[in-house]
Enzyme design. Structure first.
Site, PDB file in Angstrom:
ATOM      1  N   TYR A 231       0.559  -1.307   0.025  1.00 55.29           N
ATOM      2  CA  TYR A 231      -0.039  -0.149  -0.190  1.00 55.29           C
ATOM      3  C   TYR A 231       0.772   1.390   0.049  1.00 55.29           C
ATOM      4  O   TYR A 231       2.133   1.291   0.379  1.00 55.29           O
ATOM      5  CB  TYR A 231      -1.070  -0.082   1.173  1.00 55.29           C
ATOM      6  CG  TYR A 231      -0.684  -0.255   2.553  1.00 55.29           C
ATOM      7  CD1 TYR A 231       0.497   0.004   2.954  1.00 55.29           C
ATOM      8  CD2 TYR A 231      -1.521  -0.655   3.270  1.00 55.29           C
ATOM      9  CE1 TYR A 231       0.779  -0.078   4.289  1.00 55.29           C
ATOM     10  CE2 TYR A 231      -1.446  -0.847   4.637  1.00 55.29           C
ATOM     11  CZ  TYR A 231       0.008  -0.636   5.310  1.00 55.29           C
ATOM     12  OH  TYR A 231       0.223  -0.645   6.510  1.00 55.29           O
ATOM     13  N   GLU A 232       0.142   2.422  -0.390  1.00 56.43           N
ATOM     14  CA  GLU A 232       0.852   3.666  -0.327  1.00 56.43           C
ATOM     15  C   GLU A 232       1.904   3.625  -1.735  1.00 56.43           C
ATOM     16  O   GLU A 232       2.627   4.321  -1.623  1.00 56.43           O
ATOM     17  CB  GLU A 232       1.568   4.189   0.741  1.00 56.43           C
ATOM     18  CG  GLU A 232       0.670   4.189   1.887  1.00 56.43           C
ATOM     19  CD  GLU A 232      -0.440   5.347   1.777  1.00 56.43           C
ATOM     20  OE1 GLU A 232      -0.509   5.996   0.834  1.00 56.43           O
ATOM     21  OE2 GLU A 232      -1.516   5.222   2.468  1.00 56.43           O
ATOM     22  N   GLY A 233       1.465   2.952  -2.780  1.00 60.06           N
ATOM     23  CA  GLY A 233       2.150   2.559  -3.945  1.00 60.06           C
ATOM     24  C   GLY A 233       3.119   1.283  -3.758  1.00 60.06           C
ATOM     25  O   GLY A 233       4.059   1.471  -2.679  1.00 60.06           O
TER      26      GLY A 233
END
Length: 587
Positions: free
Chosen positions: A438-440
């Site tokens: 997550y978050e890229g």
């Protein structure tokens, strides 16, 4: 279950001796802050993390979150711990004083964040995203919106979320379809569905402030047509209190591999009332204020899990007795030696230690530059900003990759017991695995590093990072360590410069290896710097430990960079030569 204890001696060495906190604050004009105050903050934070948050970790994983009648409840004790967190002012550490915050330097707050992640990653997630929400509102919202929302977000009376992902739009936000329709009163009607929303609903606070990406009717196609909106769970009355329920609902909560005590929600917006943050069609730029902060904080999740796993493995290795050490009997009074004396177990423990402490130094180096960007002179801010830009994807990706590796080693040290739930080591590995996604994803972080941070400005951001690390090498007093550090740094810079000539395809193929090569190189510089400073320390245990761990890193871990360097310069041919059909060997 490992009993987490905050590594205060290491923090004290890094902040007082290595980072030179007193001098750092004086240079920035932060005369109300010094190491003594930071040490007090760390001591109190350690007490909260170990006594209040850590004991909830195992039970939280067992209970998970529940959705009943449209409302989410978190595991027993989680909401009470949050209320204690807020009452003691922890949520307000970084907030602006104008809105009730404490405006602490990042170098004070970041160690607390590591402690919370190590103690209970699921619990930490909601407070992390609230801090990111505060940043977005502080930097981009109107004064009216700040007046309504900022103080309560900073205090923690309300929490915040980040709503980007949709079922068809994950990494590619250009595919986003959530709609925002302007209303006569200046608000917007938000309609759409978001998935994977951390803390989308819970029983901690009476209101939740959602930051939602959506498209206006006249929005251009692609990411240039995305706007950011503030959408509260409950509409705020004239007196500033939660009033009528907004048209926001929870469709479901995800059943996950790990972080089970953190509610990951599917959120439905059905003509919900929201307000524009920033300018129309500039939502992605506003959201990146949150995302860049969150990416570093996700890196801290990897670091926290690594520290917890290392502590558990070390305690077990000292206690577990099996056979005799090959170098000779170590504990003649016992029937067998503790496994810590087995060279392969020592190798695993030292790998955990070297990676964890190296990444802790990286996190505080990053925090130092966040202090400078916020409080320094204009010229110093201009120097710090590109360093943060370059290091953000490195921190996010490498520290989470490192976290998974260290947690896997922790299980291995425990042997069969590591695979059993009751010992707690497998939970750490399950919890930290999401941090690489997550978050890229870490692949996106690597592509961002080589494709934007390195090449877009023809290496200027990389050169600024080189300069920042060069300041460390010039401060190394021991000549041999200084020579090794400078040689390592120069090679990284020269290799990075050579990458500027890569084609876009070759750069994309080299991205993962370039990020790893960069991380191992720069953390190597940090280790040489720490080892040198440790020689001046009055704490003999810290000094010996840092110097010996530096030697281990140099001999056993630093060579990894050479493998990544060799791989990244081979080009894309071996990756792209396999056609789609060749992957499928089934009849």
């Amino acid at each position: 279950m490992p009993q987490y204890q905050a590594p205060l001696p290491d923090f004290q060495f890094l902040l007082r001796d290595w980072l030179g906190l007193d001098e750092h604050y004086q240079k920035l004009g932060l005369h109300d802050f010094d190491f003594a105050l930071a040490n007090d903050v760390l001591s109190q934070g350690a007490k909260f993390a170990t006594d209040v948050v850590a004991p909830l970790n195992r039970e939280g994983d067992e209970q998970g979150c529940k959705l009943q009648n449209g409302a989410v409840t978190t595991p027993d004790g989680f909401a009470d711990a949050y209320r204690e967190y807020v009452a003691n002012g922890w949520n307000a550490m970084l907030g602006e004083e104008e809105y009730g915050g404490q405006a602490l330097p990042y170098t004070m707050a970041v160690p607390i964040h590591e402690m919370l992640n190590a103690a209970n990653l699921s619990w930490r997630l909601t407070t992390m995203l609230t801090e990111s929400t505060v940043l977005a509102v502080s930097r981009h919202a109107t004064e009216e919106l700040k007046a309504h929302y900022l103080a309560k977000l900073i205090s923690g009376e309300w929490t915040g979320t980040m709503n980007l992902t949709e079922p068809q739009a994950g990494s590619d936000l250009a595919l986003l379809t959530t709609k925002a329709q302007p209303q006569e009163d200046g608000s917007y009607s938000i309609t759409g569905n978001k998935i994977f929303i951390t803390g989308g609903d819970h029983d901690w606070t009476e209101n939740i402030i959602h930051m939602v990406l959506a498209r206006l009717p006249d929005a251009p196609a692609g990411v240039k047509g995305i706007s950011l909106f503030l959408v509260p769970k409950f509409l705020v009355t004239e007196t500033g209190e939660p009033g009528e329920a907004n048209a926001v609902s929870v469709g479901s909560i995800e059943h996950k591999m790990g972080i089970k005590a953190s509610p990951t929600c599917v959120m439905n917006y059905d003509n919900a009332k929201g307000w524009l943050i920033g300018e129309p069609h500039q939502g992605l730029a506003c959201m990146f204020t949150m995302m860049n902060d969150a990416r570093f904080q996700v890196g801290m999740q990897g670091l926290g899990a690594a520290e917890a796993s290392y502590q558990g493995a070390l305690a077990y290795a000292r206690d577990r007795r099996q056979s005799r050490a090959p170098q000779g009997i170590q504990q003649p009074e016992e029937k067998a030696d503790a496994i810590i004396f087995q060279p392969d177990v020592a190798r695993m423990l030292l790998t955990q230690k070297a990676l964890t402490e190296g990444c802790r130094a990286l996190s505080l180096f990053y925090a130092k530059h966040m202090d400078i960007e916020k409080h320094g002179s204009d010229s110093k801010k201009a120097e710090a900003k590109p360093v943060l830009q370059f290091l953000t994807p490195v921190c996010k990706a490498f520290m989470t990759d490192m976290g998974l590796e260290v947690c896997s080693l922790g299980i291995q040290v425990f042997g069969g017991h590591g695979y059993i739930r009751e010992w707690g080591m497998e939970q750490l590995m399950r919890d930290v695995r999401i941090a690489q996604i997550y978050e890229g994803t870490n692949g996106i972080q690597a592509a961002d590093l080589i494709g934007r941070k390195l090449t877009r400005d023809k290496g200027e951001i990389m050169q600024a990072t080189f300069t920042a690390f060069h300041e460390l090498t010039t401060a190394i007093q021991e000549p041999e360590l200084q020579s090794r550090a400078q040689t390592l740094l120069n090679d990284w810079c020269a290799t990075s410069t050579e990458c500027l000539t890569m084609s876009a395809t070759d750069a994309a193929a080299a991205a993962h290896d370039y990020l790893a090569f960069t991380a191992y190189s720069l953390i190597g510089v940090l280790w040489y710097s720490m080892a040198s400073k440790a020689q001046e320390s009055e704490d003999g245990s810290i000094a010996k430990g840092k110097m010996n761990t530096c030697a281990f890193y140099e001999a056993r871990i630093l060579p990894r960079r050479d493998a990544h360097k060799a791989a990244m310069i081979t080009g894309a041919e071996t990756i792209l030569s396999v056609s789609d059909s060749e992957f499928d060997y089934l009849p």
